[in-house]
Scaffold this active site. Structure first.
Site, PDB file in Angstrom:
ATOM      1  N   ASP A 245       0.817  -1.209   0.000  1.00 44.35           N
ATOM      2  CA  ASP A 245       0.000   0.000   0.000  1.00 44.35           C
ATOM      3  C   ASP A 245       0.849   1.258   0.000  1.00 44.35           C
ATOM      4  O   ASP A 245       0.395   2.322  -0.409  1.00 44.35           O
ATOM      5  CB  ASP A 245      -0.926  -0.019   1.216  1.00 44.35           C
ATOM      6  CG  ASP A 245      -2.031   1.019   1.120  1.00 44.35           C
ATOM      7  OD1 ASP A 245      -2.568   1.197   0.011  1.00 44.35           O
ATOM      8  OD2 ASP A 245      -2.334   1.664   2.138  1.00 44.35           O
ATOM      9  N   HIS A 329      -7.184   7.549  -0.259  1.00 43.79           N
ATOM     10  CA  HIS A 329      -6.873   8.459  -1.375  1.00 43.79           C
ATOM     11  C   HIS A 329      -5.454   8.280  -1.906  1.00 43.79           C
ATOM     12  O   HIS A 329      -5.002   9.094  -2.710  1.00 43.79           O
ATOM     13  CB  HIS A 329      -7.059   9.913  -0.928  1.00 43.79           C
ATOM     14  CG  HIS A 329      -8.452  10.247  -0.503  1.00 43.79           C
ATOM     15  ND1 HIS A 329      -9.490  10.381  -1.396  1.00 43.79           N
ATOM     16  CD2 HIS A 329      -8.981  10.436   0.735  1.00 43.79           C
ATOM     17  CE1 HIS A 329     -10.609  10.668  -0.733  1.00 43.79           C
ATOM     18  NE2 HIS A 329     -10.327  10.700   0.554  1.00 43.79           N
ATOM     19  N   ARG A 330      -4.764   7.231  -1.461  1.00 41.58           N
ATOM     20  CA  ARG A 330      -3.379   7.071  -1.907  1.00 41.58           C
ATOM     21  C   ARG A 330      -3.298   6.875  -3.425  1.00 41.58           C
ATOM     22  O   ARG A 330      -2.357   7.349  -4.064  1.00 41.58           O
ATOM     23  CB  ARG A 330      -2.737   5.871  -1.207  1.00 41.58           C
ATOM     24  CG  ARG A 330      -2.266   6.162   0.206  1.00 41.58           C
ATOM     25  CD  ARG A 330      -1.257   5.118   0.670  1.00 41.58           C
ATOM     26  NE  ARG A 330      -0.757   5.433   1.996  1.00 41.58           N
ATOM     27  CZ  ARG A 330      -1.203   4.880   3.112  1.00 41.58           C
ATOM     28  NH1 ARG A 330      -2.189   3.994   3.042  1.00 41.58           N
ATOM     29  NH2 ARG A 330      -0.689   5.199   4.273  1.00 41.58           N
ATOM     30  N   ALA A 331      -4.275   6.193  -4.012  1.00 47.25           N
ATOM     31  CA  ALA A 331      -4.200   5.894  -5.448  1.00 47.25           C
ATOM     32  C   ALA A 331      -4.165   7.175  -6.274  1.00 47.25           C
ATOM     33  O   ALA A 331      -3.285   7.357  -7.134  1.00 47.25           O
ATOM     34  CB  ALA A 331      -5.387   5.032  -5.856  1.00 47.25           C
ATOM     35  N   PHE A 334      -0.937   9.330  -5.528  1.00 49.99           N
ATOM     36  CA  PHE A 334       0.235   8.798  -6.223  1.00 49.99           C
ATOM     37  C   PHE A 334       0.133   9.036  -7.726  1.00 49.99           C
ATOM     38  O   PHE A 334       1.127   9.359  -8.389  1.00 49.99           O
ATOM     39  CB  PHE A 334       0.386   7.304  -5.946  1.00 49.99           C
ATOM     40  CG  PHE A 334       0.953   6.993  -4.585  1.00 49.99           C
ATOM     41  CD1 PHE A 334       1.774   7.896  -3.940  1.00 49.99           C
ATOM     42  CD2 PHE A 334       0.685   5.786  -3.961  1.00 49.99           C
ATOM     43  CE1 PHE A 334       2.304   7.621  -2.692  1.00 49.99           C
ATOM     44  CE2 PHE A 334       1.212   5.491  -2.718  1.00 49.99           C
ATOM     45  CZ  PHE A 334       2.022   6.410  -2.079  1.00 49.99           C
TER      46      PHE A 334
END
Length: 352
Positions: A245, A329-331, A334
């Site tokens: 992740d 919201h990492r997707a 990134f």
């Protein structure tokens, strides 16, 4: 026609940034590297690493590594694949293209002279100043630190230097691998086999940007923002989800055309034989290409903050993340950072 004051000011700032970039490039390429702290094993490893451009195929993996070098806040790059698919070779090829960095002399963690707010207590105590009151600095090769599977907790985060403590009569901190890897690359081979306690310590330090050590009479904290490059063979076990992740990009070398296209396989074999037959000549020939890649990365780092991304583009990232049922919201964060780094690498001021 007279340009608006805001536009003129913006152009002026961009011009100053470009001048700064040129100066940084000149510093990194022309200033002799301080080799007093470089071990012979590090130097030997750097010389033996195959240059990135000599590795056939795997272009998307190479691109991912370069983008992560431009924006280390991406966290890291994961490369999985079977035995003999150039995972380790690709990771170690970063040694050749990483731009040199300027650090505060005698710092325990490669402190950035341009960011005094990040200096740790030990660096402030140990650093020296010149006649103008500025800290003495030096230029070093960008750190490339390998984390072995048998690494101990003390070796990773740092521990008490027993001999120095006895000689000085006070607790003396011995920096660990996290301190050495700050502002550089932390490479972990077979990361899926790494001990759980080390994974937890690593994630805590990298995600917070601070390595804090409280043990044996020591109370030390220093910045810790390395670029993590992790490789693993999925046949030997899956990668922990909480570690996956944190990686902005994860790629599989098994699906690359260099292993399925006959012509590409032949070219790869020929390239390998040429390198083995004339390693010194090939390395000398590669120096120009390597320096060009270093310069490109330096400029891209400088221009990264100037790259603009539109609200429509952010909306597209959010829609794709939502459609993929991504948690958090990492997707999309990134994705936006990768897009900006790619624009900076290609000299564009806007994400396209």
């Amino acid at each position: 026609l007279v340009a608006p004051a805001g536009a003129a000011s913006r152009r002026s700032r961009q011009q100053r940034k470009r001048v700064s970039a040129v100066q940084r490039c000149a510093t990194a390429m022309e200033v002799p590297v301080d080799s007093t702290e470089a071990s012979s094993s590090d130097s030997s490893a750097a010389r033996s690493a195959v240059p990135m451009y000599r590795i056939m195929g795997l272009e998307d993996v190479k691109l991912a590594l370069r983008l992560a070098c431009i924006d280390p806040s991406l966290g890291g790059v994961g490369i999985c694949g079977g035995h003999g698919t150039a995972k380790t070779t690709l990771a170690r090829s970063l040694r050749g293209i990483l731009p040199k960095i300027e650090v505060v002399d005698r710092s325990i963690c490669n402190a950035d002279p341009e960011k005094p707010e990040e200096w740790d207590k030990l660096t402030r105590e140990r650093m020296q100043k010149d006649a103008d009151g500025n800290p003495v600095t030096k230029v070093i090769d960008c750190p490339f630190v390998e984390l072995p599977l048998g690494c101990t907790e003390d070796r990773l985060v740092g521990s008490l230097d027993v001999q120095a403590s006895m000689e000085q009569g006070r607790p003396v901190f011995e920096p660990g691998l996290l301190a050495k890897a700050h502002r550089g690359v932390l490479y972990i081979d077979d990361v899926n086999l790494l001990q759980d306690d080390l994974v937890s310590l690593l994630l805590t330090a990298v995600e917070s940007g601070i390595n804090q050590v409280e043990r044996e009479g020591l109370s030390v904290r220093h910045p810790c923002r390395p670029l993590v490059v992790a490789t693993w063979n999925p046949e030997e076990g899956p990668l922990r989800p909480h570690l996956m992740d944190r990686l902005a990009v994860a790629l599989n070398t098994d699906v690359q055309t260099v292993y399925t296209d006959l012509d590409e396989r032949i070219s790869a074999v020929a390239s390998s034989l040429e390198w083995d037959a004339k390693p010194y000549e090939e390395r000398a020939f590669a120096s120009g290409e390597t320096q060009q890649m270093q310069t490109q990365l330096l400029f891209a780092r400088e221009f990264l903050t100037d790259v603009k991304i539109t609200e429509d583009q952010l909306r597209r990232f959010a829609q794709e993340s939502s459609r993929g049922m991504c948690e958090g919201h990492r997707a999309e964060v990134f994705a936006a950072k990768i897009a900006r780094a790619h624009a900076a690498l290609n000299g564009r001021e806007f994400v396209s």
